[in-house]
Design a protein around this motif. Structure first.
Motif, PDB file in Angstrom:
ATOM      1  N   ARG A  37     -13.891   3.443   9.346  1.00  0.00           N
ATOM      2  CA  ARG A  37     -12.432   3.056   9.860  1.00  0.00           C
ATOM      3  C   ARG A  37     -11.300   3.505   8.911  1.00  0.00           C
ATOM      4  O   ARG A  37     -10.147   3.517   9.264  1.00  0.00           O
ATOM      5  N   ASP A  92     -14.230  -2.457   2.135  1.00  0.00           N
ATOM      6  CA  ASP A  92     -15.630  -2.283   2.111  1.00  0.00           C
ATOM      7  C   ASP A  92     -15.941  -0.779   2.061  1.00  0.00           C
ATOM      8  O   ASP A  92     -15.605  -0.100   2.850  1.00  0.00           O
ATOM      9  N   THR A 129      -4.662  -3.710  -1.197  1.00  0.00           N
ATOM     10  CA  THR A 129      -4.908  -4.886  -0.459  1.00  0.00           C
ATOM     11  C   THR A 129      -3.941  -5.018   0.680  1.00  0.00           C
ATOM     12  O   THR A 129      -4.683  -5.421   1.800  1.00  0.00           O
ATOM     13  N   ALA A 169      -5.894  -3.110   3.331  1.00  0.00           N
ATOM     14  CA  ALA A 169      -6.914  -3.717   3.637  1.00  0.00           C
ATOM     15  C   ALA A 169      -6.524  -4.851   4.808  1.00  0.00           C
ATOM     16  O   ALA A 169      -7.240  -5.209   5.663  1.00  0.00           O
ATOM     17  N   HIS A 170      -5.360  -5.561   4.694  1.00  0.00           N
ATOM     18  CA  HIS A 170      -4.860  -6.502   5.522  1.00  0.00           C
ATOM     19  C   HIS A 170      -4.587  -5.876   7.083  1.00  0.00           C
ATOM     20  O   HIS A 170      -4.914  -6.430   7.931  1.00  0.00           O
ATOM     21  N   LEU A 219      -6.310  -3.672   8.342  1.00  0.00           N
ATOM     22  CA  LEU A 219      -7.469  -3.616   9.140  1.00  0.00           C
ATOM     23  C   LEU A 219      -8.122  -4.738   9.752  1.00  0.00           C
ATOM     24  O   LEU A 219      -8.960  -4.750  10.581  1.00  0.00           O
ATOM     25  N   ARG A 220      -7.419  -5.915   9.556  1.00  0.00           N
ATOM     26  CA  ARG A 220      -7.990  -7.236  10.092  1.00  0.00           C
ATOM     27  C   ARG A 220      -7.331  -7.473  11.115  1.00  0.00           C
ATOM     28  O   ARG A 220      -6.487  -6.988  11.791  1.00  0.00           O
TER      29      ARG A 220
END
Ligand code: URA
Ligand code: SF4
Length: 205
Positions: free
Chosen positions: A45, A82, A198, A201-202, A204-205
């Motif tokens: 991703r 990840d 970070t 990463a957010h 991606l959610r």
């Protein structure tokens, strides 16, 4: 100079990797040990783009396996990204260096704009094959390759942007882990990298 003629059309990652081993799209293949192609899952991703392989990457044939790679791995764990979701590669696939004196360690040289442009077809082919949601540019070389020569990492780091010419793909630039290793205040530089990762990463959610 361009890698274009060496890039097989509609190829998967394994076919691309095999073809890249024989690339002579610019002069950097002459002195380097081998092509260092990207690595990671084909369904990743996130696609991370560095500058070029370093000394250890050149010897081992894998991206981000030296000191900068170890720092990147640690920062990604802290940011909650990840590693199994990540494909890592470089803007330029051969190591550029100078040999200061016989027997001395090879010294990294920043690739020229011409070399970055020459190598870009491999990066485009990797983007086509992987189809990531998010691209992370580490440092100015990667950011300028994908976002244009005028892009300033110092001013625009940590911002989520649209990747040009690719519908729905987002891109963020941040500092290169090697710059963290060289920073006067290493802890502060490291925290800055983790903060940007970070935020990525957010997204991606
Ligand atoms: N620095 C990079 O930009 N890429 C690597 O693969 C290793 C170090
Ligand atoms: Fe080909 Fe890129 Fe290596 Fe130049 S740096 S020879 S364009 S793979």
């Amino acid at each position: 100079m361009t890698a274009q003629e060496f890039v097989p059309p509609d190829a998967d990652l394994e076919q691309l990797r095999a073809a890249a081993a024989g690339c002579r799209g610019c002069d950097l293949y002459r002195d380097a040990t081998q092509t260092v192609f990207g690595a990671g899952p084909g369904e990743a991703r996130v696609l991370v783009v560095g500058e070029q392989p370093g000394d250890q990457e050149d010897r081992r044939g894998e991206p981000f396996v030296g000191p900068a790679g170890r720092l990147l791995d640690k920062a990604m764990v802290e940011a909650g990204i990840d590693r199994d979701l990540v494909y890592v590669t470089n803007a330029v696939k051969h190591f550029k260096f100078t040999l200061p004196e016989r027997g001395k360690r090879r010294i990294h040289k920043t690739p020229s704009r011409t070399e970055v442009v020459a190598c870009r077809p491999w990066l485009d082919a990797e983007l086509d094959a992987v189809g990531p949601e998010l691209v992370l540019c580490l440092g100015a070389t990667a950011a300028k390759s994908l976002l244009g020569q005028g892009f300033r990492v110092t001013q625009e780091r940590g911002r989520l942007l649209a990747l040009p010419d690719r519908d729905g793909v987002r891109v963020m630039a941040t500092v290169h882990p090697s710059s963290v290793l060289r920073a006067r205040n290493r802890e502060e530089a490291y925290r800055g990298l983790v903060t940007d990762l970070t935020a990525a990463a957010h997204a991606l959610r």
